[in-house]
Design an enzyme around this catalytic site. Structure first.
Site, PDB file in Angstrom:
ATOM      1  N   ASP A   1       0.864  -1.185   0.000  1.00 23.78           N
ATOM      2  CA  ASP A   1       0.000   0.000   0.000  1.00 23.78           C
ATOM      3  C   ASP A   1       0.902   1.237   0.000  1.00 23.78           C
ATOM      4  O   ASP A   1       2.088   1.142   0.328  1.00 23.78           O
ATOM      5  CB  ASP A   1      -0.923   0.014   1.234  1.00 23.78           C
ATOM      6  CG  ASP A   1      -1.893   1.202   1.211  1.00 23.78           C
ATOM      7  OD1 ASP A   1      -2.399   1.526   0.114  1.00 23.78           O
ATOM      8  OD2 ASP A   1      -2.128   1.816   2.260  1.00 23.78           O
ATOM      9  N   SER A   2       0.288   2.372  -0.338  1.00 27.90           N
ATOM     10  CA  SER A   2       1.049   3.621  -0.269  1.00 27.90           C
ATOM     11  C   SER A   2       1.433   3.940   1.177  1.00 27.90           C
ATOM     12  O   SER A   2       2.363   4.696   1.415  1.00 27.90           O
ATOM     13  CB  SER A   2       0.205   4.758  -0.834  1.00 27.90           C
ATOM     14  OG  SER A   2      -0.987   4.868  -0.070  1.00 27.90           O
TER      15      SER A   2
ATOM     16  N   TYR B   1      -1.093   8.443  -2.749  1.00 25.86           N
ATOM     17  CA  TYR B   1      -1.139   8.193  -4.193  1.00 25.86           C
ATOM     18  C   TYR B   1      -2.395   8.811  -4.825  1.00 25.86           C
ATOM     19  O   TYR B   1      -2.425   9.077  -6.024  1.00 25.86           O
ATOM     20  CB  TYR B   1      -1.188   6.687  -4.474  1.00 25.86           C
ATOM     21  CG  TYR B   1       0.143   5.958  -4.412  1.00 25.86           C
ATOM     22  CD1 TYR B   1       1.251   6.486  -3.764  1.00 25.86           C
ATOM     23  CD2 TYR B   1       0.258   4.708  -5.023  1.00 25.86           C
ATOM     24  CE1 TYR B   1       2.450   5.777  -3.717  1.00 25.86           C
ATOM     25  CE2 TYR B   1       1.451   4.005  -4.988  1.00 25.86           C
ATOM     26  CZ  TYR B   1       2.550   4.535  -4.328  1.00 25.86           C
ATOM     27  OH  TYR B   1       3.727   3.839  -4.294  1.00 25.86           O
ATOM     28  N   GLY B   2      -3.436   8.959  -4.001  1.00 23.63           N
ATOM     29  CA  GLY B   2      -4.759   9.287  -4.533  1.00 23.63           C
ATOM     30  C   GLY B   2      -4.907  10.658  -5.156  1.00 23.63           C
ATOM     31  O   GLY B   2      -5.931  10.967  -5.747  1.00 23.63           O
TER      32      GLY B   2
ATOM     33  N   CYS C   1     -11.202   2.559  -0.216  1.00 28.13           N
ATOM     34  CA  CYS C   1      -9.793   2.890   0.023  1.00 28.13           C
ATOM     35  C   CYS C   1      -9.422   2.131   1.282  1.00 28.13           C
ATOM     36  O   CYS C   1     -10.171   2.159   2.270  1.00 28.13           O
ATOM     37  CB  CYS C   1      -9.624   4.388   0.239  1.00 28.13           C
ATOM     38  SG  CYS C   1      -8.006   4.857   0.929  1.00 28.13           S
ATOM     39  N   THR C   2      -8.288   1.438   1.258  1.00 24.54           N
ATOM     40  CA  THR C   2      -7.967   0.568   2.401  1.00 24.54           C
ATOM     41  C   THR C   2      -7.639   1.362   3.666  1.00 24.54           C
ATOM     42  O   THR C   2      -7.582   0.779   4.752  1.00 24.54           O
ATOM     43  CB  THR C   2      -6.812  -0.389   2.048  1.00 24.54           C
ATOM     44  OG1 THR C   2      -5.695   0.379   1.594  1.00 24.54           O
ATOM     45  CG2 THR C   2      -7.226  -1.377   0.981  1.00 24.54           C
ATOM     46  N   HIS C   3      -7.411   2.666   3.542  1.00 21.05           N
ATOM     47  CA  HIS C   3      -7.242   3.484   4.753  1.00 21.05           C
ATOM     48  C   HIS C   3      -8.571   3.692   5.488  1.00 21.05           C
ATOM     49  O   HIS C   3      -8.579   3.895   6.697  1.00 21.05           O
ATOM     50  CB  HIS C   3      -6.690   4.873   4.391  1.00 21.05           C
ATOM     51  CG  HIS C   3      -5.216   4.927   4.137  1.00 21.05           C
ATOM     52  ND1 HIS C   3      -4.629   4.350   3.040  1.00 21.05           N
ATOM     53  CD2 HIS C   3      -4.207   5.508   4.843  1.00 21.05           C
ATOM     54  CE1 HIS C   3      -3.325   4.584   3.069  1.00 21.05           C
ATOM     55  NE2 HIS C   3      -3.040   5.288   4.152  1.00 21.05           N
TER      56      HIS C   3
ATOM     57  N   CYS D   1      -4.298  -1.664  -2.087  1.00 23.20           N
ATOM     58  CA  CYS D   1      -4.476  -0.242  -2.333  1.00 23.20           C
ATOM     59  C   CYS D   1      -5.415  -0.126  -3.530  1.00 23.20           C
ATOM     60  O   CYS D   1      -5.088  -0.595  -4.616  1.00 23.20           O
ATOM     61  CB  CYS D   1      -3.113   0.375  -2.659  1.00 23.20           C
ATOM     62  SG  CYS D   1      -3.189   2.093  -3.175  1.00 23.20           S
ATOM     63  N   ASN D   2      -6.578   0.460  -3.303  1.00 23.51           N
ATOM     64  CA  ASN D   2      -7.548   0.590  -4.404  1.00 23.51           C
ATOM     65  C   ASN D   2      -7.044   1.529  -5.485  1.00 23.51           C
ATOM     66  O   ASN D   2      -7.321   1.332  -6.665  1.00 23.51           O
ATOM     67  CB  ASN D   2      -8.874   1.120  -3.868  1.00 23.51           C
ATOM     68  CG  ASN D   2      -9.564   0.089  -3.023  1.00 23.51           C
ATOM     69  OD1 ASN D   2     -10.281  -0.743  -3.535  1.00 23.51           O
ATOM     70  ND2 ASN D   2      -9.314   0.115  -1.729  1.00 23.51           N
ATOM     71  N   THR D   3      -6.297   2.559  -5.056  1.00 20.59           N
ATOM     72  CA  THR D   3      -5.812   3.537  -6.027  1.00 20.59           C
ATOM     73  C   THR D   3      -4.865   2.848  -7.007  1.00 20.59           C
ATOM     74  O   THR D   3      -4.989   3.016  -8.227  1.00 20.59           O
ATOM     75  CB  THR D   3      -5.111   4.690  -5.274  1.00 20.59           C
ATOM     76  OG1 THR D   3      -6.006   5.174  -4.270  1.00 20.59           O
ATOM     77  CG2 THR D   3      -4.731   5.804  -6.211  1.00 20.59           C
TER      78      THR D   3
ATOM     79  N   GLU E   1      -2.336   9.331   7.690  1.00 20.99           N
ATOM     80  CA  GLU E   1      -0.878   9.144   7.677  1.00 20.99           C
ATOM     81  C   GLU E   1      -0.192  10.063   8.695  1.00 20.99           C
ATOM     82  O   GLU E   1       0.847   9.736   9.241  1.00 20.99           O
ATOM     83  CB  GLU E   1      -0.311   9.407   6.269  1.00 20.99           C
ATOM     84  CG  GLU E   1      -0.704   8.352   5.240  1.00 20.99           C
ATOM     85  CD  GLU E   1      -0.033   6.988   5.458  1.00 20.99           C
ATOM     86  OE1 GLU E   1       1.168   6.956   5.758  1.00 20.99           O
ATOM     87  OE2 GLU E   1      -0.738   5.963   5.360  1.00 20.99           O
TER      88      GLU E   1
HETATM   89  N1  DGL Z   1      -4.955   2.971   0.712  1.00 23.29           N
HETATM   90  C1  DGL Z   1      -5.003   3.450  -0.628  1.00 23.29           C
HETATM   91  C2  DGL Z   1      -6.264   3.036  -1.354  1.00 23.29           C
HETATM   92  O1  DGL Z   1      -6.810   2.004  -1.014  1.00 23.29           O
HETATM   93  C3  DGL Z   1      -4.611   4.793  -0.915  1.00 23.29           C
HETATM   94  C4  DGL Z   1      -4.283   5.851  -0.651  1.00 23.29           C
HETATM   95  C5  DGL Z   1      -3.515   6.985  -1.120  1.00 23.29           C
HETATM   96  O2  DGL Z   1      -2.308   6.842  -1.070  1.00 23.29           O
HETATM   97  O3  DGL Z   1      -4.135   7.979  -1.501  1.00 23.29           O
HETATM   98  O4  DGL Z   1      -6.695   3.689  -2.259  1.00 23.29           O
END
Ligand code: DGL
Length: 269
Positions: A7-8, A39-40, A194-196, A70-72, A162
């Site tokens: 993940d990011s 990353y988003g 988003c996994t966050h 990470c979905n992104t 984060e």
């Molecule tokens: N946890 C990541 C996701 O599932 C992303 C986040 C990011 O870095 O913006 O999209």
């Protein structure tokens, strides 16, 4: 063989935690590209380049199978990686198909034509980059007819997590849910895409109301990965986990321990 989880930042730990509980003997290497998170807010080419780098790092650490938790990255890079980059002796899997199969009442790999399903009003919360790809909507339209999906790009939430700023993350969740409800007043189901965001599950549930079913990916991905590993068995694991970060290991370890409420110790990648 260790399974790589990428993940990011901290979000993929929600997936690792569920997968590890489901597969206690499996070895894992987790990589957080904290130096480049979030990353988003990046464009698809940048997300692709960063995701390829991180995945190569996990291949180099001995992982033949890498899960993009990470979905992104899954939305913006996975298909391109699978079509032109992943070596034939390695596998890279994403995270959103298991959730989409659950929402559309399908078993793994059921590719029959789209049909009507019970849920018609779905709220999707995801990063700006994931929303821009429309990947969730595309995957849903392959499987379900007549499903109304309203997407809300949740700027700022990943940064706040984060940074370990829970108060800001909660306030942002409330404001993104308000914005979604102005477009779709009565969603039946909400996808935390988003996994966050499962780290903010309570804030989402409270803002959405108790009658909205909030779906997150961790258990669904754990089940699907367990299923995959049963079909590709490897009995060498001892249940170890290594955590690597491109950021400051001490800072990332503190945040991870805060959010997961268990000691997690990162090393420099
Ligand atoms: N946890 C990541 C996701 O599932 C992303 C986040 C990011 O870095 O913006 O999209």
């Amino acid at each position: 063989m260790a399974v790589g989880i990428f993940d990011s930042g901290l979000g993929g730990l929600t997936i690792w935690s569920a997968v590890q509980a489901r597969l206690p003997d499996q070895d894992f290497v987790y990589l957080a590209d904290s130096a480049n998170a979030p990353y988003g807010v990046r464009d698809a080419d940048a997300i692709y380049a960063l995701t390829v780098n991180a995945t190569q790092r996990l291949f180099d650490a001995g992982c033949d199978l890498v899960v993009l938790a990470c979905n992104t990255a899954s939305a913006a890079a996975l298909r391109r990686m699978q079509e032109g980059w992943v070596p034939s002796d390695k596998r890279v899997l994403g995270v959103f198909v298991p959730l989409i199969e659950a929402l559309t009442e399908r078993q793994w790999g059921d590719n029959s034509p789209p049909r009507e399903v019970a849920v018609n009003h779905v709220a999707l919360f995801a990063t700006p980059a994931t929303v821009a790809t429309r990947a969730f909507q595309r995957e849903l339209s392959f499987r379900a007819i007549g499903m109304d999906v309203e997407a809300q790009a949740c700027g700022g939430v990943v940064d706040a997590i984060e940074e370990g700023d829970l108060i800001l993350a909660q306030a942002l969740v409330r404001s993104h849910v308000d914005a979604l409800k102005r477009k779709m007043p009565h969603p039946q189901t909400a996808i935390l895409g988003c996994t966050h965001y499962p780290l903010m599950h309570e804030a989402f549930q409270e803002a959405l109301g108790a009658d909205v079913k909030v779906l997150s990916q961790a258990d669904l991905v754990a089940e699907s990965l367990a299923d995959y590993l049963c079909r590709h068995p490897d009995k060498t694991g001892g249940g170890t986990a290594a955590f690597l970060t491109t950021g400051d290991p001490k800072r990332v370890s503190d945040r991870a321990t805060q959010f997961l409420r268990r000691e997690i110790s990162f090393q420099a990648a």
